[in-house]
Write a protein that holds these residues in place. Sequence first.
Motif, mmCIF file in Angstrom:
data_model
loop_
_atom_site.group_PDB
_atom_site.id
_atom_site.type_symbol
_atom_site.label_atom_id
_atom_site.label_comp_id
_atom_site.label_asym_id
_atom_site.label_seq_id
_atom_site.Cartn_x
_atom_site.Cartn_y
_atom_site.Cartn_z
ATOM 1 N N ARG A 43 0.826 -1.207 0.000
ATOM 2 C CA ARG A 43 0.000 0.000 0.000
ATOM 3 C C ARG A 43 0.864 1.262 0.000
ATOM 4 O O ARG A 43 0.525 2.265 -0.622
ATOM 5 N N LYS A 44 1.990 1.218 0.720
ATOM 6 C CA LYS A 44 2.873 2.384 0.753
ATOM 7 C C LYS A 44 3.528 2.605 -0.611
ATOM 8 O O LYS A 44 3.683 3.752 -1.058
ATOM 9 N N TYR A 47 0.894 4.118 -2.683
ATOM 10 C CA TYR A 47 0.680 5.509 -2.280
ATOM 11 C C TYR A 47 1.683 6.437 -2.971
ATOM 12 O O TYR A 47 1.302 7.481 -3.528
ATOM 13 N N TYR A 48 2.970 6.040 -2.952
ATOM 14 C CA TYR A 48 3.989 6.881 -3.576
ATOM 15 C C TYR A 48 3.903 6.837 -5.096
ATOM 16 O O TYR A 48 4.227 7.819 -5.778
ATOM 17 N N ILE A 69 11.913 4.489 -0.563
ATOM 18 C CA ILE A 69 10.823 4.564 0.411
ATOM 19 C C ILE A 69 11.295 4.204 1.815
ATOM 20 O O ILE A 69 11.989 3.205 2.016
ATOM 21 N N PHE A 71 9.938 2.714 4.789
ATOM 22 C CA PHE A 71 8.742 1.972 5.156
ATOM 23 C C PHE A 71 8.363 2.146 6.626
ATOM 24 O O PHE A 71 7.273 1.736 7.031
ATOM 25 N N LYS A 73 8.161 5.128 7.939
ATOM 26 C CA LYS A 73 7.479 6.421 8.011
ATOM 27 C C LYS A 73 5.971 6.201 8.086
ATOM 28 O O LYS A 73 5.397 5.432 7.325
ATOM 29 N N GLN A 74 5.334 6.897 9.018
ATOM 30 C CA GLN A 74 3.898 6.757 9.212
ATOM 31 C C GLN A 74 3.125 7.563 8.164
ATOM 32 O O GLN A 74 3.452 8.715 7.882
ATOM 33 N N ILE A 75 2.101 6.925 7.592
ATOM 34 C CA ILE A 75 1.221 7.570 6.625
ATOM 35 C C ILE A 75 -0.208 7.370 7.118
ATOM 36 O O ILE A 75 -0.547 6.303 7.638
ATOM 37 N N LEU A 80 -3.978 5.261 3.040
ATOM 38 C CA LEU A 80 -3.479 3.964 2.581
ATOM 39 C C LEU A 80 -4.594 2.971 2.275
ATOM 40 O O LEU A 80 -4.419 2.062 1.459
#
Length: 213
Positions: A43-44, A47-48, A69, A71, A73-75, A80
């Motif tokens: 998902r990350k 997202y990017y 990335i 991984f 890092k909180q999003i 997400l």
Amino acid sequence: MNDTSNTVVIAFDGTAASGKGAVAKLLAEKLGYDYLDTGLMFRKVAYYCDMQNSALDDDHVLTELIKKIDFDKQIDLKELYSDNISDVASKIATLKNVRNALLDIQRKFAKNKRGVVIDGRDIGTVVFPNANYKFFFDASIEERANRRYKQLQKNGKSFKLSSVLEYLKIRDERDASRDIAPLVRAKGSFLIDTSKISIDEVLKVVLKKIKNN
């Protein structure tokens, strides 16, 4: 030395909205193990990809993106778990180079640790085929759709239950039919049908299975 030979690896695989992530996280907390949600990794990446308008059919661009990335890092989870990111994540999960790039990160996660709990779609079949414990979660499509529907409502999303059900059917088909690391039950894995039991009850079943092995 980086090594996983002394790391206890517990693999959770299963269908979307079957409860594997929730139980895996609770189990990790209970045992004091590190937890990794591989689905969140996809998902990350999605997202990017979406942020940078990356072409989903360009393996080189995507693998280079993955290298950059963080991984950890909180999003925002609402971002997400949006429909768009969910769809992109499901699509890039079919790409060999993307899976290979993430596979290396996933395996390194378990090195030099007392124990790890990892959930996804191919943990017991591809990522850690020799995991100490393997679990496969499933539930009826109706129950899973209802769970996802409630989750979407909680996040302020307005969808018809019938639409969520149809999306999960498409997702199941895509996960099971992809050429690379399709969703299948790993040999020797313990099957748990979560349709009619709570997360706490499932956790008890998992802990009992681990204790008795």
